[in-house]
Design a protein around this motif. Structure first.
Motif, PDB file in Angstrom:
ATOM      1  N   SER A 284       0.849  -1.197   0.000  1.00  0.00           N
ATOM      2  CA  SER A 284       0.000   0.000   0.000  1.00  0.00           C
ATOM      3  C   SER A 284       0.883   1.244   0.000  1.00  0.00           C
ATOM      4  CB  SER A 284      -0.930   0.007   1.217  1.00  0.00           C
ATOM      5  OG  SER A 284      -0.193   0.010   2.424  1.00  0.00           O
ATOM      6  N   LEU A 285       0.398   2.282  -0.697  1.00  0.00           N
ATOM      7  CA  LEU A 285       1.166   3.526  -0.821  1.00  0.00           C
ATOM      8  C   LEU A 285       0.273   4.614  -1.383  1.00  0.00           C
ATOM      9  CD1 LEU A 285       1.400   3.234  -4.082  1.00  0.00           C
ATOM     10  CD2 LEU A 285       3.557   2.132  -3.603  1.00  0.00           C
ATOM     11  N   PRO A 286       0.665   5.873  -1.231  1.00  0.00           N
ATOM     12  CA  PRO A 286      -0.082   6.951  -1.889  1.00  0.00           C
ATOM     13  C   PRO A 286       0.037   6.799  -3.409  1.00  0.00           C
ATOM     14  CG  PRO A 286       1.334   7.816  -0.163  1.00  0.00           C
ATOM     15  CD  PRO A 286       1.743   6.391  -0.371  1.00  0.00           C
ATOM     16  N   PHE A 287      -1.042   7.003  -4.112  1.00  0.00           N
ATOM     17  CA  PHE A 287      -1.002   6.890  -5.575  1.00  0.00           C
ATOM     18  C   PHE A 287      -0.435   8.181  -6.169  1.00  0.00           C
ATOM     19  CE2 PHE A 287      -4.239   3.296  -6.574  1.00  0.00           C
ATOM     20  CZ  PHE A 287      -3.346   2.383  -6.027  1.00  0.00           C
ATOM     21  N   GLN A 288       0.857   8.354  -5.966  1.00  0.00           N
ATOM     22  CA  GLN A 288       1.617   9.470  -6.520  1.00  0.00           C
ATOM     23  C   GLN A 288       2.841   8.887  -7.215  1.00  0.00           C
ATOM     24  OE1 GLN A 288       2.497  12.080  -3.214  1.00  0.00           O
ATOM     25  NE2 GLN A 288       0.380  12.011  -2.473  1.00  0.00           N
ATOM     26  N   TYR A 289       3.298   9.568  -8.251  1.00  0.00           N
ATOM     27  CA  TYR A 289       4.378   9.020  -9.070  1.00  0.00           C
ATOM     28  C   TYR A 289       5.611   8.653  -8.247  1.00  0.00           C
ATOM     29  CZ  TYR A 289       1.647  10.924 -12.969  1.00  0.00           C
ATOM     30  OH  TYR A 289       0.646  11.200 -13.865  1.00  0.00           O
ATOM     31  N   GLU A 290       5.992   9.499  -7.293  1.00  0.00           N
ATOM     32  CA  GLU A 290       7.234   9.250  -6.554  1.00  0.00           C
ATOM     33  C   GLU A 290       7.153   7.962  -5.743  1.00  0.00           C
ATOM     34  OE1 GLU A 290       7.596  12.063  -2.972  1.00  0.00           O
ATOM     35  OE2 GLU A 290       6.127  13.035  -4.284  1.00  0.00           O
ATOM     36  N   TYR A 291       5.953   7.577  -5.324  1.00  0.00           N
ATOM     37  CA  TYR A 291       5.783   6.322  -4.590  1.00  0.00           C
ATOM     38  C   TYR A 291       5.626   5.145  -5.547  1.00  0.00           C
ATOM     39  CZ  TYR A 291       5.105   9.081  -0.337  1.00  0.00           C
ATOM     40  OH  TYR A 291       5.286   9.945   0.724  1.00  0.00           O
ATOM     41  N   LEU A 292       4.824   5.325  -6.576  1.00  0.00           N
ATOM     42  CA  LEU A 292       4.554   4.231  -7.518  1.00  0.00           C
ATOM     43  C   LEU A 292       5.826   3.741  -8.189  1.00  0.00           C
ATOM     44  CD1 LEU A 292       1.310   5.625  -9.206  1.00  0.00           C
ATOM     45  CD2 LEU A 292       1.463   3.642  -7.683  1.00  0.00           C
ATOM     46  N   TYR A 293       6.643   4.669  -8.666  1.00  0.00           N
ATOM     47  CA  TYR A 293       7.836   4.270  -9.418  1.00  0.00           C
ATOM     48  C   TYR A 293       8.901   3.662  -8.501  1.00  0.00           C
ATOM     49  CZ  TYR A 293       5.659   6.976 -13.163  1.00  0.00           C
ATOM     50  OH  TYR A 293       4.794   7.446 -14.117  1.00  0.00           O
ATOM     51  N   ALA A 294       9.042   4.211  -7.289  1.00  0.00           N
ATOM     52  CA  ALA A 294      10.012   3.644  -6.355  1.00  0.00           C
ATOM     53  C   ALA A 294       9.631   2.219  -5.959  1.00  0.00           C
ATOM     54  CB  ALA A 294      10.126   4.529  -5.113  1.00  0.00           C
TER      55      ALA A 294
END
Length: 697
Positions: free
Chosen positions: A205-215
């Motif tokens: 689970s993570l915030p659906f923001q690019y910096e989290y998704l790509y990492a």
């Protein structure tokens, strides 16, 4: 796109097996005409294709280690060279670790004999054999379409683990991690029916923001996890939740990836491929694992046990990763993820701060020590810092290299261009046929590099390299050379943002309708823009410079790069070593696809050694560099260790008491570079320097 099916063709009593992905091929000679027929036999190991045939004797015309297994895959014995083994009644599985991963399901009684040149399997009477092969799917075979919405990108990332052949610890071998599906940006989310993944019991689970998704993408891929929106955490059904701090989320994902891959490498030693790893002894004292039991449990339970280990406990034993990918925080970055994940490269979002003009020049010049050499490869024309494209500084990663995927020109990183990556996947791969090299010198005072490079490319006895050398080409002549098909274009001369300099003017690659070379080395000052244009017009990747380089430094870097490319190093790994030849080495970078390779590897993988004489003999430190075909998780056994100990690629192997005889034997067969007495040299040169001169005296 390259056809990934391995070809198995009969020609009388000979079977020819060819892999279009790697360009590798070999032959099997039978004692009678053979007619292979497709088979649906189940084997205890993952395979791509199986055929049935009959023979009394088969000779595999290639050097290969052979593993004898029981029918269920249990390893019985590993035959290296010059060994013979026989068995009586029963069904057995032979694994052939040669040019192409192959298996033979056979019945006893039989006998197997290995030599440095071939493998022979013999029966008392004609016997039925199931021959199986496994394709190295290093190319995407499906494409997922996603919108720019982060939720859709999260779904696409969750599907990339369809590339995993297995969920066992053996997926830490690159050969059991097929290339993930491709990703493209479109009007709606579309996942082809052919994209199917294993059932998952791990959620990230993570915030659906690019910096989290790509990492999170690499560890999501490796753990066959599913992304959901929420506070950063890993959830494993029936085993618990592990929270991930927001402020260090990207680095936590990197450590999780490395930890799970590394511990899988140790756990798999109790599975299909029993090995003794250097790290095992020390880790067994630190970790209270039952490795045999750990191998047999589910991915969920195994991962839960891994996550209960503090990363600092194992960090000093984890191999050095090849690179970290830095991507802009945009939806477009999703399309480069499959290429990075295929190599298990960690990903981090980087927000570029544009630098231009004099500020960019100052940043570049600050990366090396200036010299007073009177001749450099600058020419009349504008430098890279005179054009409109902005530069950006890339953070220095803990890994060996940094890759930048954005539009800006990077300082401190190779520039990974998606255009080059896609062209690589669409192109036919090099086969065992002749490799073509085009050498061009458009400056008479720089003849030394061309002469040395020509000698290098022409000296590889085990390879068919065709070398064409040209001097002082006009713009029209140079254009014709660039349009023609070749594997490598090596240019020595002057360059600027306008293009490559010729006696009658300047040739801009962007004026060409097409470019026929796969790879290039533009060893001239400020050759970045012409190199980028070569990729845009048809090339896959190459080596360029950002700023001015002295003639002496350019020759040193160019000659070493030629040496390394000619023995199968990738562009990235070749430049990693070649840069150390000069204080101006920091001005060199790869543009396009930096993991591109020119020739089949003469030795097992990209490697180098460092030598120091001591009281007990020689201190030998060997380094290995992951590549497309020997990636993260691959194994290597160096002959100088003498104890059969195996190491994971990326981890140094050190021995302090290597004798003259063992070292000399190693240097005589290993083509890799050697660091000795403050400089790079080669095994044959060092043998002559250390021993043959004394013998002649």
């Amino acid at each position: 796109m390259t056809d990934t099916a391995i070809s198995i063709q009969a020609d009388g009593s000979t079977l020819r097996i060819a892999d279009p992905v790697t360009g590798e091929q070999y032959a099997i000679h039978a004692d009678q005409p053979v007619t292979p027929t497709p088979s649906d036999d189940d084997l205890a190991v993952p395979v791509s294709q199986t055929v049935r045939l009959k023979a009394k004797r088969l000779t595999v015309d290639a050097a290969a280690w052979v593993r004898l297994r029981e029918e269920d895959g249990t390893n019985i014995h590993t035959l290296r060279f010059n060994e013979t083994i026989s068995r009586q009644d029963g069904t057995w599985l032979l694994e052939l670790a040669g040019p192409i991963k192959s298996y033979a399901k056979i019945h006893g009684p039989f006998r197997v004999t290995t030599t440095p040149d071939d493998v022979t399997i013999e029966w008392e009477t004609s016997s039925e054999i199931v021959l199986a092969v496994r394709s190295l799917r290093r190319h995407p075979t499906d494409t997922i379409t996603t919108t720019r919405e982060p939720a859709d990108i999260a779904t696409a990332i969750s599907q990339l683990s369809a590339g995993l052949e297995t969920l066992s610890p053996e997926r830490s071998f690159q050969t059991l991690r097929n290339h993930p599906p491709d990703i493209e940006i479109g009007d709606e989310l579309r996942i082809p029916d052919s994209v199917t993944r294993h059932d998952s019991s791990i959620t990230l689970s993570l915030p659906f923001q690019y910096e989290y998704l790509y990492a999170a993408a690499p560890v999501t891929f490796y753990l066959n996890a599913t992304l959901t929106e929420g506070e950063p955490a890993i959830h494993i059904d029936s085993y618990g939740t592990w929270n991930l701090p927001r402020e260090s989320f990207a680095e936590q994902c990197v450590e999780l990836l490395k930890q799970c891959v590394f511990l899988d490498c140790l756990t798999r030693s109790d599975g299909l491929y029993p090995t003794t790893l250097e790290a095992e002894t020390e880790l067994k004292e630190k970790l209270n694992f039952d490795w045999t039991e750990l191998y047999d449990v589910s991915l969920a339970e195994r991962t839960a046990q891994y996550l209960n280990v503090e990363y600092d406990t194992i960090s000093d034993l984890v191999p050095e990763w090849p690179a970290r990918g830095y991507v802009p925080p945009t939806a477009d970055s999703a399309s480069i993820l499959p290429h990075l994940l295929d190599q298990l490269i960690p990903v981090e979002v980087h927000r570029p701060i544009p630098i231009q003009g004099d500020d960019a020049r100052d940043a570049a010049l600050g990366q090396f020590v200036q010299t007073e050499n009177v001749l450099d490869r600058a020419a009349v024309g504008q430098s890279t810092f005179s054009q409109e494209l902005p530069f950006t500084e890339i953070p220095e990663p803990p890994e060996r290299e940094a890759l930048w995927t954005g539009a800006e020109i990077p300082f401190g990183a190779n520039h990974l261009l998606e255009t080059g990556v896609r062209r690589y996947h669409a192109a036919e791969q090099p086969s065992g046929s002749e490799i073509s090299v085009t050498l061009v010198c458009n400056e008479g005072e720089m003849q030394s590099e061309v002469e040395q490079a020509e000698a290098i490319y022409g000296s590889r006895e085990n390879l068919q390299l065709s070398v064409d050398v040209y001097q002082n080409l006009t713009t029209d002549q140079l254009a014709e050379r660039l349009k023609k098909s070749s594997d490598l274009f090596h240019f020595v001369g002057h360059a600027s943002i306008e293009g490559l300099h010729c006696p009658d003017g300047i040739l801009s690659p962007q004026t060409l309708d097409s470019v026929g070379t796969r790879a290039f080395v533009l060893n001239a000052c400020s050759s970045y823009i012409p190199g980028r244009e070569l990729v845009e017009q048809g090339a896959i990747g190459g080596v360029v410079t950002l700023s001015d380089v002295t003639e002496e430094a350019a020759t040193q870097v160019g000659v070493m790069t030629a040496n390394l490319l000619s023995i199968g190093f990738s562009l990235r790994n070749a430049l990693l070593i070649a840069r150390t030849q000069s204080v101006t080495g920091g001005q060199y970078m790869c543009v396009g696809m930096d993991s591109l390779w020119l020739t089949p590897k003469e030795s097992s993988m990209d490697s180098s050694i460092q030598l120091n004489k001591n009281e007990t003999g020689w201190r030998v430190e060997a380094e290995t560099y992951p590549s497309l075909h020997f990636g993260v998780g691959s194994l290597i056994t160096h002959k100088f260790t003498q104890d059969g100990t195996t190491s994971i690629v990326g981890k140094s192997i050190i021995r302090d008491d290597v004798s003259d005889a063992i070292l000399r034997d190693y240097l005589s067969v290993e083509p890799s570079p050697v660091w000795y007495d403050g400089e790079w040299t080669w095994g044959d040169e060092l043998i002559e320097r250390l021993w043959e001169t004394d013998e002649q005296a």
